[in-house]
Design a protein around this motif. Sequence first.
Motif, PDB file in Angstrom:
ATOM      1  N   ALA A 196       2.923 -10.750   8.262  1.00 39.43           N
ATOM      2  CA  ALA A 196       2.344  -9.474   8.540  1.00 39.43           C
ATOM      3  C   ALA A 196       3.362  -8.577   8.800  1.00 39.43           C
ATOM      4  O   ALA A 196       3.302  -7.291   8.634  1.00 39.43           O
ATOM      5  N   GLY A 232       3.198  -5.909   5.835  1.00 43.23           N
ATOM      6  CA  GLY A 232       1.949  -5.203   6.111  1.00 43.23           C
ATOM      7  C   GLY A 232       0.601  -5.776   6.142  1.00 43.23           C
ATOM      8  O   GLY A 232       0.504  -6.916   6.064  1.00 43.23           O
ATOM      9  N   SER A 233      -0.373  -4.737   6.214  1.00 41.99           N
ATOM     10  CA  SER A 233      -1.728  -5.332   6.662  1.00 41.99           C
ATOM     11  C   SER A 233      -2.274  -6.036   4.962  1.00 41.99           C
ATOM     12  O   SER A 233      -3.366  -6.805   5.374  1.00 41.99           O
ATOM     13  N   PHE A 234      -1.735  -5.812   4.047  1.00 45.48           N
ATOM     14  CA  PHE A 234      -2.348  -6.579   2.969  1.00 45.48           C
ATOM     15  C   PHE A 234      -1.320  -6.415   1.878  1.00 45.48           C
ATOM     16  O   PHE A 234      -0.626  -5.694   1.545  1.00 45.48           O
ATOM     17  N   SER A 235      -1.236  -7.545   1.245  1.00 44.00           N
ATOM     18  CA  SER A 235      -0.216  -7.755  -0.083  1.00 44.00           C
ATOM     19  C   SER A 235      -0.771  -8.949  -0.727  1.00 44.00           C
ATOM     20  O   SER A 235      -1.230  -9.858  -0.160  1.00 44.00           O
ATOM     21  N   TYR A 275      -6.071  -4.238  13.563  1.00 42.61           N
ATOM     22  CA  TYR A 275      -5.117  -4.473  12.706  1.00 42.61           C
ATOM     23  C   TYR A 275      -4.134  -3.249  12.479  1.00 42.61           C
ATOM     24  O   TYR A 275      -2.817  -3.654  12.486  1.00 42.61           O
TER      25      TYR A 275
END
Lengths: 400, 252
Positions: free
Chosen positions: B105, B109-112, B73
Amino acid sequence: MLGLEKKDFTLLLIVAVMVVLAPFVLNPFPEGTAMAQMFNAGYPDLMQRFAIFGILVIGFNILFGLTGYLSFGHAAFLGAGSYAAVWMFKLLGYDIIPAILLSIAVSGLFSLAVGYVSLRRSGIYFSILTLALAQMMFNMAYSVLGNPSSSYNLTNGETGLQVYNSDPQVLLSTTDPNFPHLFGLSMRSETHLLIGNWDFTLNAGYYLSGLFLLLAFYVSIRIFRSPFGLMLRAVKSNQQRLNYTGLNTRPYTLMAFVISGMYAGLAGGLLACMDPLAGAERMHWTASGEIVIMSILGGIGTLIGPILGAGFNEYFKNILSKINDSVLHEWLAFLPDGFEDVMVTLIHPFVGKGWHLTLGLLFMMVIIFLPGGLVEGGQRIGKLFHRKKANTPSDETPTE
Amino acid sequence: MGILEVKGVNKRFGGLQALGDVNLSVQEQSVHAIIGPNGAGKSTLLNCLVGKLVPDTGSVMFDGKSVLGRTPYEINQMGISRVFQTPEIFGDLTVMENMMIPCFAKRDGSFSMTAFAAVRNQKDIIEHAIHALEDMNMADKRHMHSASLSRGDKRRLEIGMCLAQEPRLLLLDEPTAGMARADTNNTIDLLKQIRDTRDITIAIIEHDMHVVFSLAERITVLAQGTPLVEETPENIKGHPKVREAYLGEAQV
């Protein structure tokens, strides 16, 4: 309304009406009759369990229903929540607000730790890890941390944690009821409505649990419809694609795990509020299994399923365990004598203490004939009526 | 300097030398094909580029930064998107939902943790996803369950999802494997259109020479884990070393 789509708001409204009217709807038979003894479910103790286990399974469904991660240790968080609440009663007094807050926080921390370790694996390995860690928590609570003669007796072992007169209860004032209460309103206080031969009980504890159930249900709808919920469904569908789309699956699954752990903590705290004692058996792995069964019974990944599953399970558990041999003899009195005895002997293993057997059979029937749980059953009936009324294809979405 | 620089990469699985001293340079905004017979190490090489495998020695630089030791990722967020041999999409979700995920994404970004906002209120994401579906001529299928799409449409959706992230490098792993001739030609046309209209570098691993010769500007031939030659398509066709790798020592 409330940031929900019309369809979801209607569902919330239906559940709200169900919660308010449950004491009436669940008491269809007049007081004093044999039917009322057996089938009425509108008494506080049972209705509280409907609401509280509803909360528990709604939370479990956020993890299992959305991400597909099958945790076999959620009862441990329920138990941890109960212990935390009873400790608040012992130390501070019977006010339920600090008790519930602490039980959510404690279960959140425990689920963070358990989730952090077990989410390193998926599938069956994840399930086994959660099972093992939860059994460790159970054994700690049952023996290691529960030795009454040691200085760190956190759980009081086999006897279970309860409130004694010698406990500090520093915030307890003389006017407070000697039972968990909200601003002086005891969870035990109730009003009886006598209408004709019917006796309806309106209980403070039940309505508080019902309120929390509605809140829990509302939050779960918001999560289901959020980008976060979409990501959780993507985790279930294809983790590889998610990873190669620049998304880190671990924090998503961990958050889902912690949220569902906190739901379990809330449920555990509420159980302690309705009856201020906590025992280790609440954390046993069979209790975790029951959570899984309830969520599958209702319908995995659906919004209303968890409430239906919890209600179905608790209701049948209750009536089946009430049926004993003398009740059976009474019911089958119309049969010839010898035949009656044979029938009672045949039915005996399925009722009373054997209620597990019947519930297990019902569970198997649901799995085989209604893989989508009770929600699928409801949808099939709905479609049947739909077709009779108008011959148009329905455009229902499966995620109710 | 190419956008992707592979230098001295070795990868060994037990006794098998899967990659032996691989050097490769993919120029920005080109279409670079990697071909080779079965077991040549094409897939191993690709897996080293996207973070699924870590080479034993050597370096892989993307846009001047090393990708080694990064997770898939993270590498994707650097600007490398991968299309799989069998289309990898979210089969339980609708086409629209599939397309929204790379849009999220790209934006978040990679996490929210947006657990309380409704998906239907994310106007920018919806617009982005519809636009990306229109690019793939799939906007009319957006309410369909993606598992019920045809094989060709699944491939289209997957490529569309990769493009929605506006990657700088698109990696394709045998994109036409197992496809009928008509679907293969459609995919070639789609890739040509992407090559001609977008600011993108494409690296493609392929078995099908028809696909390779109609798309690629540079071709690297891999045999037994080592690059044999790197040439333009015209020069590859008659190259003796290539014939040898594919057909064996004996002259045809």
